[in-house]
Design an enzyme around this catalytic site. Structure first.
Site, PDB file in Angstrom:
ATOM      1  N   LYS A  10      53.954  12.737 -28.937  1.00 27.67           N
ATOM      2  CA  LYS A  10      54.820  12.060 -29.918  1.00 27.67           C
ATOM      3  C   LYS A  10      55.097  10.596 -29.505  1.00 27.67           C
ATOM      4  O   LYS A  10      54.970  10.255 -28.319  1.00 27.67           O
ATOM      5  CB  LYS A  10      56.126  12.839 -30.106  1.00 27.67           C
ATOM      6  N   LYS A  15      52.587   8.073 -23.555  1.00 27.66           N
ATOM      7  CA  LYS A  15      51.117   8.210 -23.580  1.00 27.66           C
ATOM      8  C   LYS A  15      50.430   7.045 -22.869  1.00 27.66           C
ATOM      9  O   LYS A  15      49.529   7.244 -22.068  1.00 27.66           O
ATOM     10  CB  LYS A  15      50.587   8.247 -25.030  1.00 27.66           C
ATOM     11  N   LYS A  41      49.852  -0.365 -31.989  1.00 26.45           N
ATOM     12  CA  LYS A  41      50.781  -1.078 -31.096  1.00 26.45           C
ATOM     13  C   LYS A  41      50.012  -1.880 -30.027  1.00 26.45           C
ATOM     14  O   LYS A  41      50.552  -2.793 -29.414  1.00 26.45           O
ATOM     15  CB  LYS A  41      51.681  -0.019 -30.424  1.00 26.45           C
ATOM     16  N   ASP A 128      51.551  11.688 -33.738  1.00 22.89           N
ATOM     17  CA  ASP A 128      51.282  12.996 -34.310  1.00 22.89           C
ATOM     18  C   ASP A 128      49.955  12.893 -35.064  1.00 22.89           C
ATOM     19  O   ASP A 128      49.563  11.816 -35.475  1.00 22.89           O
ATOM     20  CB  ASP A 128      52.421  13.342 -35.287  1.00 22.89           C
TER      21      ASP A 128
END
Ligand code: ADP
Ligand code: MG
Length: 272
Positions: A10, A15, A41, A128
Site C-alpha cells: 500500500k 516500498k 512519484k 494497490d
C-alpha cells in the site's frame, strides 16, 4: 537470465525504502542489480543516487516517443554499490496506462541489450493493484514481494496483491516469494502478529522484519541507503536487508497464494 522481483504494497508503506536497501544489499553481495521505479512519484531510486532522475516517459516525450533516439545514459544512472537505477515515470494523471509505461521501459532495456544482462532486476511498483496496468510488472517477474505492516489496511492491500499474483500465475511464471514486514514496532504496534497469521492463512511467509526506526526515516531525507548512514541502530536496520538479500539470491521458496475474497478478509481479520 536475471532474477526479476516485483515489489508491491500500500502507498507509503515503505516500498521504495525497502527496494533501494534490498538492491543495495544484493549489490554488496556481488550481484549486478538494476532497480526500476514504476511509480509516478519517481523517487524509488532517490536513496541509491541522492537525486531525482529524468523518467523514461519524460525522455521519450522529448524525442517524440522514438525509442531509437534514446541512449542508456539518458535514462540509467549508477548509484550506491554500483546499482543501476531507472525511473519509468507515470502516465499523465487521469489518462494513459501504467502498464504501457512499464512495457515501454522493458522494450527500451531490450533495445539497449541490457534486459538479460543483470543478475537481478527489482521493479518497485505501486500501492494497490487497481487495474491491469499496475500489475504489468507481474508479467515479467519471477517473484512478487509484498511490503506490509501489522495493520488492517496494509493486510487488505496485501490480500489484493495475493489475488493479483494468483490470477497472473495462471498465465505467467510469477509466484509470491513472501511478505516483508516493515515499520515493525513490538512495543506499540503488535510486532508482526497479524501479518504472521495472514501469511500462514494464504500460504506464504514473512521473510523479513524491518523495524520502525528513525535511522530509516532520516536515510530517506538524506537520499542514502541504510548502509551509508551512521548512528545508533544501524546494525538492527541493515541486518534484515542482508538476510533477505541472501534468501532471495539463493532462489526463494515461492508459492502461489490462496487469498481471501475481498469481503471475507474484513470478517476473518476480526477473529485473529
Ligand atoms: P512507498 O514507496 O511505499 O510509498 P516510502 O519507501 O517512500 O514508501 O516510505 C514512505 C516514508 O516512510 C518515507 O519517508 C520513509 O523514510 C518512511 N519509512 C519507511 N519505512 C520506514 C521504517 N521502517 N521506519 C521509519 N520510517 C520509515
Ligand atoms: Mg515509492
Amino acid at each position: 537470465m536475471s532474477l526479476i522481483l516485483a515489489i508491491y504494497g500500500k502507498g507509503g508503506i515503505g516500498k521504495s525504502t525497502t527496494s533501494a536497501n534490498l538492491s543495495a544489499a544484493m549489490a554488496l553481495k556481488g550481484a549486478k542489480v538494476l532497480q526500476i521505479g514504476c511509480d509516478p512519484k519517481h523517487d524509488s531510486t532517490f536513496p541509491l543516487t541522492g537525486h531525482l532522475q529524468p523518467t523514461v516517459i519524460d525522455v521519450l516525450d522529448s524525442v517524440n516517443f522514438h525509442l531509437e533516439d534514446v541512449s542508456k545514459e539518458d535514462v540509467i544512472r549508477t548509484g550506491f554499490a554500483g546499482v543501476d537505477t531507472l525511473e519509468s515515470g507515470g502516465p499523465p494523471a487521469g489518462s494513459g496506462c501504467g502498464g504501457y509505461v512499464v512495457g515501454e521501459t522493458v522494450k527500451l532495456l531490450k533495445e539497449f541489450g541490457l534486459y538479460d544482462k543483470y543478475d537481478v532486476i527489482v521493479f518497485d511498483v505501486l500501492g494497490d493493484v487497481v487495474c491491469g496496468g499496475f500489475s504489468a510488472p507481474l508479467n515479467y517477474a519471477d517473484y512478487g514481494l509484498i511490503i506490509a505492516c501489522n495493520d488492517f489496511d496494509s493486510i487488505f492491500a496485501a490480500n489484493r496483491l495475493c489475488l493479483a499474483i494468483a490470477q497472473k500465475s495462471q498465465r505467467h511464471k510469477v509466484k509470491l516469494a513472501g511478505i516483508i514486514a516493515n515499520r515493525v514496532d513490538y512495543e506499540y504496534g503488535g510486532g508482526t502478529s497479524l501479518l504472521d497469521q495472514f501469511a500462514e492463512k494464504v500460504g506464504t511467509k514473512v521473510i523479513g522484519r524491518v523495524p520502525y526506526h528513525d535511522l530509516i526515516r532520516r536515510s530517506r531525507l538524506a537520499g542514502k541507503t541504510l548502509f551509508e548512514m551512521e548512528g545508533p541502530g544501524k546494525e538492527e536496520c541493515t541486518r534484515p536487508f542482508e538476510e533477505m538479500a541472501e534468501y532471495l539470491l539463493a532462489q526463494p521458496q515461492a508459492t502461489i497464494p490462496n487469498p481471501y475474497h475481498d469481503r471475507a478478509i474484513f470478517e476473518a481479520i476480526g477473529g485473529w
